[in-house]
Design an enzyme around this catalytic site. Structure first.
Site, short mmCIF file in Angstrom:
data_model
loop_
_atom_site.label_atom_id
_atom_site.label_comp_id
_atom_site.label_asym_id
_atom_site.label_seq_id
_atom_site.Cartn_x
_atom_site.Cartn_y
_atom_site.Cartn_z
N LYS A 93 -13.15 -11.40 0.05
CA LYS A 93 -12.48 -11.46 -1.25
C LYS A 93 -12.66 -12.86 -1.85
O LYS A 93 -12.46 -13.87 -1.17
CB LYS A 93 -10.99 -11.15 -1.10
CG LYS A 93 -10.70 -9.73 -0.62
CD LYS A 93 -11.05 -8.71 -1.67
CE LYS A 93 -10.70 -7.30 -1.21
NZ LYS A 93 -10.92 -6.28 -2.25
N ASP B 100 -16.22 -9.81 -3.34
CA ASP B 100 -15.43 -8.93 -4.20
C ASP B 100 -14.42 -9.75 -4.98
O ASP B 100 -13.56 -10.39 -4.40
CB ASP B 100 -14.72 -7.90 -3.31
CG ASP B 100 -13.92 -6.87 -4.10
OD1 ASP B 100 -13.90 -6.95 -5.35
OD2 ASP B 100 -13.32 -5.98 -3.47
N GLU C 293 -18.75 -7.47 -6.20
CA GLU C 293 -17.99 -6.26 -6.54
C GLU C 293 -16.94 -6.57 -7.61
O GLU C 293 -16.30 -7.61 -7.57
CB GLU C 293 -17.33 -5.74 -5.27
CG GLU C 293 -16.57 -4.45 -5.43
CD GLU C 293 -16.12 -3.92 -4.08
OE1 GLU C 293 -15.08 -3.24 -4.03
OE2 GLU C 293 -16.79 -4.18 -3.05
N ASP D 160 -14.34 6.59 -5.44
CA ASP D 160 -13.02 6.50 -4.81
C ASP D 160 -12.46 7.92 -4.78
O ASP D 160 -12.60 8.68 -5.74
CB ASP D 160 -12.11 5.59 -5.64
CG ASP D 160 -10.74 5.42 -5.01
OD1 ASP D 160 -10.51 4.41 -4.32
OD2 ASP D 160 -9.88 6.31 -5.21
N TYR E 49 0.84 -1.20 0.00
CA TYR E 49 0.00 0.00 0.00
C TYR E 49 0.88 1.26 0.00
O TYR E 49 1.78 1.39 0.85
CB TYR E 49 -0.92 0.00 1.21
CG TYR E 49 -2.16 -0.85 1.04
CD1 TYR E 49 -2.43 -1.53 -0.13
CD2 TYR E 49 -3.10 -0.94 2.07
CE1 TYR E 49 -3.59 -2.28 -0.29
CE2 TYR E 49 -4.26 -1.69 1.93
CZ TYR E 49 -4.49 -2.35 0.75
OH TYR E 49 -5.64 -3.10 0.60
N GLU F 69 -14.25 1.51 -7.97
CA GLU F 69 -12.96 1.90 -7.41
C GLU F 69 -11.90 2.09 -8.48
O GLU F 69 -10.93 2.82 -8.28
CB GLU F 69 -12.49 0.90 -6.34
CG GLU F 69 -12.06 -0.45 -6.87
CD GLU F 69 -11.65 -1.41 -5.75
OE1 GLU F 69 -10.45 -1.57 -5.53
OE2 GLU F 69 -12.55 -1.97 -5.09
N HIS G 144 -15.62 3.13 -2.03
CA HIS G 144 -14.44 2.30 -1.83
C HIS G 144 -13.51 3.05 -0.89
O HIS G 144 -13.34 4.26 -1.00
CB HIS G 144 -13.74 2.05 -3.17
CG HIS G 144 -12.37 1.44 -3.04
ND1 HIS G 144 -11.22 2.12 -3.38
CD2 HIS G 144 -11.98 0.22 -2.62
CE1 HIS G 144 -10.17 1.34 -3.17
NE2 HIS G 144 -10.62 0.18 -2.70
#
Length: 441
Positions: free
Chosen positions: A220, A248, A274, A326, A34, A303, A353
């Site tokens: 997920k 998602d 998603e 987003d 990230y 997103e 998101h």
């Protein structure tokens, strides 16, 4: 506003090694670190505005280059000049005669545009002494409309229609603002079920979240069907039949594959699937939406939707049932205002998101504005929350009883702690020097 001329734009590549513990892992992004391109604007009077755009590691340096390229359009402008014709300034950044070629209004160049504009909005809110959501809520509707570039979307939403939506929502606005200050905006959690987590982690994290009052969970999926069935079954049993579950796939499937796969997960009663396919495939999303409607499963996406024009088409084609704005993917607040207003016209709920680095901090302002000043509804609406990296921000999100409590510090909540920035700056920060040293041993 004396002394508000912008004299410097700086940008840094800041990365967090989240891939080491599989935080953020999904079917498409298996090892994300990230990261942000972190922008600081400085004025003559030593005022500062902070902005960022989110990335997942490699490639952040490209966004940094794009910010530097665009910064020449910003230096020398006063805040008053920008906010006096914010639509014009947005168009200056997004439609520069030469830079536009490598967009237009999408990809790296739009991420860089978002980072700069986020910093401008942060600066404006700081000068006004208000958190960004309050700046937007208090703004005269005509002034707010003047911040939006309506080019390419007037076939779906005219300026007059947007103004009418804002004026109509004035009724009850004060009551809704008081409600948000008292209760906060409903959130859902994605922190419990990243794809790389073990069953033990899933069980522990879900149990902890339930104990903390969470009622909405996202899982997920998309890498292996049998594994998805097992994991969804595990989580549905943990949270019980009355809690909300979302799934998602992070763009993993082709259209027909998405329909087949999600149909086999329908027994777990997900509210939405998603990003079932390519984020650019509007007609594919429409086909998936139509096929899954009999199961009561909606489609959510946004997103990685690149701009207001694509959101327009998603809405026109009934290709999504949940709009996921987003704060960094499209052109900052300016473009998100257009998307929020289009969603209101089409009566599609906005469920932002968030997560990443700073996305929760930023998007909470937008969703508060949406409820207080636009939609006036909480039906089927919630904002994503991911419990990572908030400690690196000067004004971190405040979650209480699974609700976002409105931030009160002036600005857009973008400012990071300088110590964190220096420590995680890539590649020279001490965190990355230590990882490089470890790799060489």
């Amino acid at each position: 506003m004396p002394g508000d001329k912008i004299i410097k734009v700086s940008v840094r590549d800041v990365r967090f090694p989240t891939s080491l513990e599989q935080h953020g892992s999904d079917a498409m992004h298996t090892d994300p670190d990230y990261s942000v391109a972190y922008v600081v604007l400085e004025t003559e009077a030593a005022l500062k505005g902070y902005g960022l755009t989110f990335t997942v590691g490699r490639g952040t340096e490209i966004v940094v280059c794009a910010v530097k390229a665009l910064s020449t359009l910003v230096v020398g402008k006063t805040l008053e000049e920008i906010t006096g014709d914010f639509r014009g300034f947005y168009r200056l950044l997004s439609s520069d005669g030469q830079m536009r070629w490598i967009g237009p209004e999408k990809g790296v160049i739009q991420l860089a545009t978002a980072a700069i504009l986020n910093a401008v909005w942060d600066l404006w809110a700081r000068v006004e002494g208000k958190p960004l959501w309050k700046l937007l809520v208090d703004m005269d509707p005509v002034k707010l409309i003047s911040c939006i570039d309506f080019r390419y979307i007037t076939d779906a939403l005219t300026e007059q229609e947007a103004l009418d939506i804002l004026v109509k929502a004035k009724a009850g606005q004060k009551t809704r603002e008081e409600q948000m200050l008292r209760e906060g905006y409903p959130a859902y959690t994605t922190s419990c079920a990243w794809l790389g987590y073990t069953d033990q982690q899933l069980t522990q994290l879900c149990s902890d979240a339930l104990a903390q009052g969470w009622t909405k969970f996202k899982v997920k999926v998309g890498a292996d069907l049998q594994d998805d069935i097992r994991r969804c079954s595990l989580i549905r049993k943990l949270i019980g039949p009355d809690k909300t579950l979302m799934i998602d796939a992070n763009q993993r499937w082709d259209v027909n594959e998405a329909v087949t796969w999600v149909t086999k997960l329908a027994e777990f009663h997900p509210l939405w699937i998603e990003e079932p396919t390519s984020p650019d495939d509007i007609l594919g999303h429409a086909s998936i939406s139509k096929a899954l409607a009999p199961f009561g499963i909606g489609v959510a996406t946004g997103e990685q939707c690149q701009n207001r024009v694509m959101f327009k088409q998603f809405l026109q084609a009934s290709a999504l049932q949940f709009v996921q704005i987003d704060s960094c993917r499209v052109g900052s607040v300016n473009e998100n205002l257009a998307i929020i207003l289009m969603a209101a016209k089409f009566n599609v709920p906005v469920c932002p998101h968030a997560g990443g680095v700073g996305l929760c901090e930023l998007v909470q302002h937008l969703i508060l504005f949406d409820y207080i000043s636009v939609s006036a509804s909480l039906s089927n609406r919630m904002c994503e929350f991911v419990d990572h990296l908030h400690e690196h921000f000067k004004s971190p999100t405040n979650i209480r009883n699974a609700h976002y409590i409105p931030p009160m510090d002036p600005g857009f909540s973008c400012e990071m702690l300088e110590e964190s920035v220096k420590k995680h700056q890539y590649p020279e920060g001490e965190v990355w020097r230590a990882i490089e040293k470890q790799g060489k041993q």
